[in-house]
Write a protein that holds these residues in place. Structure first.
Motif, PDB file in Angstrom:
ATOM      1  N   ILE A  15     -35.460 -34.697 110.476  1.00  0.00           N
ATOM      2  CA  ILE A  15     -36.282 -34.390 112.331  1.00  0.00           C
ATOM      3  C   ILE A  15     -34.950 -34.726 113.416  1.00  0.00           C
ATOM      4  CG2 ILE A  15     -38.017 -33.643 113.325  1.00  0.00           C
ATOM      5  CD1 ILE A  15     -39.341 -34.043 110.679  1.00  0.00           C
ATOM      6  N   PRO A  16     -33.967 -34.677 113.984  1.00  0.00           N
ATOM      7  CA  PRO A  16     -33.234 -34.927 114.719  1.00  0.00           C
ATOM      8  C   PRO A  16     -34.425 -36.031 116.069  1.00  0.00           C
ATOM      9  CG  PRO A  16     -32.783 -33.003 114.391  1.00  0.00           C
ATOM     10  CD  PRO A  16     -33.691 -33.022 113.667  1.00  0.00           C
ATOM     11  N   THR A  17     -35.377 -35.132 115.904  1.00  0.00           N
ATOM     12  CA  THR A  17     -35.657 -36.268 117.374  1.00  0.00           C
ATOM     13  C   THR A  17     -37.001 -36.755 117.310  1.00  0.00           C
ATOM     14  OG1 THR A  17     -37.691 -34.058 117.682  1.00  0.00           O
ATOM     15  CG2 THR A  17     -35.172 -33.818 118.872  1.00  0.00           C
ATOM     16  N   LEU A  18     -37.123 -36.955 115.649  1.00  0.00           N
ATOM     17  CA  LEU A  18     -38.029 -37.711 115.364  1.00  0.00           C
ATOM     18  C   LEU A  18     -38.067 -39.057 115.449  1.00  0.00           C
ATOM     19  CD1 LEU A  18     -41.163 -37.325 112.657  1.00  0.00           C
ATOM     20  CD2 LEU A  18     -39.905 -39.176 112.661  1.00  0.00           C
ATOM     21  N   ARG A  19     -38.863 -39.474 116.082  1.00  0.00           N
ATOM     22  CA  ARG A  19     -38.290 -42.103 115.925  1.00  0.00           C
ATOM     23  C   ARG A  19     -39.728 -42.083 115.638  1.00  0.00           C
ATOM     24  NH1 ARG A  19     -38.468 -42.999 121.895  1.00  0.00           N
ATOM     25  NH2 ARG A  19     -38.175 -45.097 121.106  1.00  0.00           N
ATOM     26  N   PRO A  20     -38.747 -42.824 114.496  1.00  0.00           N
ATOM     27  CA  PRO A  20     -40.631 -43.204 113.342  1.00  0.00           C
ATOM     28  C   PRO A  20     -40.646 -44.748 114.059  1.00  0.00           C
ATOM     29  CG  PRO A  20     -38.402 -43.592 112.465  1.00  0.00           C
ATOM     30  CD  PRO A  20     -38.082 -42.514 113.240  1.00  0.00           C
ATOM     31  N   TRP A  21     -42.067 -45.059 113.295  1.00  0.00           N
ATOM     32  CA  TRP A  21     -42.551 -46.689 114.243  1.00  0.00           C
ATOM     33  C   TRP A  21     -42.660 -47.272 112.871  1.00  0.00           C
ATOM     34  CZ3 TRP A  21     -48.571 -47.179 116.447  1.00  0.00           C
ATOM     35  CH2 TRP A  21     -48.183 -48.539 116.481  1.00  0.00           C
ATOM     36  N   ILE A  22     -42.304 -48.020 112.050  1.00  0.00           N
ATOM     37  CA  ILE A  22     -42.150 -47.991 110.868  1.00  0.00           C
ATOM     38  C   ILE A  22     -42.657 -50.137 111.001  1.00  0.00           C
ATOM     39  CG2 ILE A  22     -41.036 -49.413 109.119  1.00  0.00           C
ATOM     40  CD1 ILE A  22     -38.826 -47.417 109.555  1.00  0.00           C
ATOM     41  N   THR A  23     -43.928 -50.114 110.275  1.00  0.00           N
ATOM     42  CA  THR A  23     -44.337 -51.451 111.130  1.00  0.00           C
ATOM     43  C   THR A  23     -45.539 -51.703 110.400  1.00  0.00           C
ATOM     44  OG1 THR A  23     -46.043 -52.659 112.281  1.00  0.00           O
ATOM     45  CG2 THR A  23     -46.875 -50.082 111.979  1.00  0.00           C
ATOM     46  N   ASN A  24     -45.634 -52.974 109.923  1.00  0.00           N
ATOM     47  CA  ASN A  24     -46.525 -53.696 108.892  1.00  0.00           C
ATOM     48  C   ASN A  24     -47.760 -53.961 109.059  1.00  0.00           C
ATOM     49  OD1 ASN A  24     -45.645 -55.952 109.810  1.00  0.00           O
ATOM     50  ND2 ASN A  24     -45.272 -56.988 107.509  1.00  0.00           N
ATOM     51  N   GLU A  25     -47.671 -53.789 110.313  1.00  0.00           N
ATOM     52  CA  GLU A  25     -48.972 -54.423 110.577  1.00  0.00           C
ATOM     53  C   GLU A  25     -50.255 -53.824 110.547  1.00  0.00           C
ATOM     54  OE1 GLU A  25     -48.824 -54.955 115.395  1.00  0.00           O
ATOM     55  OE2 GLU A  25     -46.940 -53.654 115.326  1.00  0.00           O
ATOM     56  N   TYR A  26     -50.307 -52.329 109.958  1.00  0.00           N
ATOM     57  CA  TYR A  26     -51.717 -51.318 109.981  1.00  0.00           C
ATOM     58  C   TYR A  26     -51.980 -50.797 108.291  1.00  0.00           C
ATOM     59  CZ  TYR A  26     -51.878 -51.898 114.848  1.00  0.00           C
ATOM     60  OH  TYR A  26     -51.565 -52.625 116.132  1.00  0.00           O
ATOM     61  N   GLU A  27     -52.513 -50.697 107.882  1.00  0.00           N
ATOM     62  CA  GLU A  27     -52.165 -50.000 106.154  1.00  0.00           C
ATOM     63  C   GLU A  27     -53.190 -48.203 107.120  1.00  0.00           C
ATOM     64  OE1 GLU A  27     -54.733 -51.773 103.928  1.00  0.00           O
ATOM     65  OE2 GLU A  27     -53.796 -53.884 104.180  1.00  0.00           O
ATOM     66  N   HIS A  28     -54.046 -47.666 105.654  1.00  0.00           N
ATOM     67  CA  HIS A  28     -53.961 -46.379 106.104  1.00  0.00           C
ATOM     68  C   HIS A  28     -55.295 -45.852 107.046  1.00  0.00           C
ATOM     69  CE1 HIS A  28     -57.157 -47.568 103.726  1.00  0.00           C
ATOM     70  NE2 HIS A  28     -57.803 -46.691 104.114  1.00  0.00           N
ATOM     71  N   ASN A  29     -55.760 -47.072 107.973  1.00  0.00           N
ATOM     72  CA  ASN A  29     -56.689 -46.947 109.002  1.00  0.00           C
ATOM     73  C   ASN A  29     -56.655 -47.226 110.454  1.00  0.00           C
ATOM     74  OD1 ASN A  29     -56.989 -49.509 107.896  1.00  0.00           O
ATOM     75  ND2 ASN A  29     -59.355 -49.820 107.863  1.00  0.00           N
ATOM     76  N   GLY A  30     -54.869 -47.942 110.482  1.00  0.00           N
ATOM     77  CA  GLY A  30     -54.497 -48.409 111.601  1.00  0.00           C
ATOM     78  C   GLY A  30     -55.210 -47.776 113.144  1.00  0.00           C
ATOM     79  N   LEU A  31     -55.540 -45.713 113.063  1.00  0.00           N
ATOM     80  CA  LEU A  31     -56.195 -45.594 113.470  1.00  0.00           C
ATOM     81  C   LEU A  31     -57.582 -46.212 114.249  1.00  0.00           C
ATOM     82  CD1 LEU A  31     -55.501 -43.958 115.738  1.00  0.00           C
ATOM     83  CD2 LEU A  31     -55.716 -42.089 115.168  1.00  0.00           C
ATOM     84  N   ARG A  32     -57.564 -45.771 113.368  1.00  0.00           N
ATOM     85  CA  ARG A  32     -59.282 -46.150 113.603  1.00  0.00           C
ATOM     86  C   ARG A  32     -59.536 -48.015 113.313  1.00  0.00           C
ATOM     87  NH1 ARG A  32     -62.830 -45.362 107.883  1.00  0.00           N
ATOM     88  NH2 ARG A  32     -62.189 -42.879 108.893  1.00  0.00           N
ATOM     89  N   ALA A  33     -58.774 -48.749 112.705  1.00  0.00           N
ATOM     90  CA  ALA A  33     -59.124 -50.226 113.602  1.00  0.00           C
ATOM     91  C   ALA A  33     -58.733 -50.697 114.486  1.00  0.00           C
ATOM     92  CB  ALA A  33     -58.132 -50.949 111.691  1.00  0.00           C
ATOM     93  N   SER A  34     -57.643 -50.000 115.026  1.00  0.00           N
ATOM     94  CA  SER A  34     -56.877 -50.901 116.122  1.00  0.00           C
ATOM     95  C   SER A  34     -56.549 -49.007 116.704  1.00  0.00           C
ATOM     96  CB  SER A  34     -56.283 -51.763 115.608  1.00  0.00           C
ATOM     97  OG  SER A  34     -56.638 -52.682 115.436  1.00  0.00           O
TER      98      SER A  34
END
Length: 50
Positions: A15-34
């Motif tokens: 996907i040419p316009t996709l900019r991934p955010w690759i991090t090890n800060e969060y697990e599967h619940n990153g949105l819920r946790a922070s």
């Protein structure tokens, strides 16, 4: 569901316009946790601030 990182990255490259955010800060619940930080970061990515 678990997806191997390399498969996710390979898919993202298709996907040419996709900019991934690759991090090890969060697990599967990153949105819920922070939610404020994660959502803020995603919005910044969309707006080109990062």
């Amino acid at each position: 569901m678990y997806v191997e990182r390399r498969f996710s990255e390979e898919t993202a490259r298709l996907i040419p316009t996709l900019r991934p955010w690759i991090t090890n800060e969060y697990e599967h619940n990153g949105l819920r946790a922070s939610g404020d930080h994660v959502l803020g970061r995603l919005i910044d990515l969309v707006r080109g601030r990062v």
